[in-house]
Design an enzyme around this catalytic site. Sequence first.
Site, PDB file in Angstrom:
ATOM      1  N   ALA A 170      26.805   2.890   4.411  1.00 18.24           N
ATOM      2  CA  ALA A 170      26.304   2.543   3.084  1.00 18.24           C
ATOM      3  C   ALA A 170      25.154   1.547   3.168  1.00 18.24           C
ATOM      4  CB  ALA A 170      27.431   1.956   2.235  1.00 18.24           C
TER       5      ALA A 170
ATOM      6  N   HIS B 206       2.412   7.736  -0.129  1.00 19.84           N
ATOM      7  CA  HIS B 206       0.986   7.484  -0.360  1.00 19.84           C
ATOM      8  C   HIS B 206       0.262   7.431   0.985  1.00 19.84           C
ATOM      9  CE1 HIS B 206       1.095   6.675  -4.643  1.00 19.84           C
ATOM     10  NE2 HIS B 206       2.194   5.943  -4.459  1.00 19.84           N
TER      11      HIS B 206
ATOM     12  N   LYS C  89      20.341   2.228  12.796  1.00 21.37           N
ATOM     13  CA  LYS C  89      20.477   2.327  14.256  1.00 21.37           C
ATOM     14  C   LYS C  89      21.880   2.816  14.574  1.00 21.37           C
ATOM     15  CE  LYS C  89      16.710  -0.182  15.470  1.00 21.37           C
ATOM     16  NZ  LYS C  89      15.506   0.568  15.544  1.00 21.37           N
TER      17      LYS C  89
END
Length: 167
Positions: free
Chosen positions: A127, A81, A147
């Site tokens: 994960a 958006h 990171k």
Amino acid sequence: MGLIQQIRLQFNKTYYSMRIKRRAAAFKGRVYTGDKSFVTSKTYLGNNVCFNGMSMFGEGKIVIGDNFHSGVGCQIITSFHNYEGSLIPYDNTFVSKDVIIKDNVWLGNNVIILGGVTIGEGAIIQAGSVVVSNIPDCAIAGGHPAKVFKYRDKEHYYELKSKKKFH
């Protein structure tokens, strides 16, 4: 596992692989699906792509290289958006950004990749991570935002690659 479950599982693998090949803008070769997976019409797939539950959304271009593997529940989101438009908190327009995933990338379960990101060759994403910025070649990254916390043994990686040892 019962016979009906095996038949249902095989049907899903075949059905979603065919659906992805029909929907994608292009694919080079083998596409494997281990669970429900969806691509956009602006998705370009390399060879030996494995989705185990991948969903893609948005109008941005998505390029996925060869020997890609995803865990369960992964998402790529390329449109957002417009919060700088004419209304608050956002207006009716969208901002779209491309995603590039290079060869031999592995995503763990429930990884989210946002538009505008390039994931380098041989990278591994832990994960549950949210990728909001570029990840370099052979990096291992994780977290919110993802990171880099380690690198693959590059000598070993390139030796395996030269011998064409792909899963």
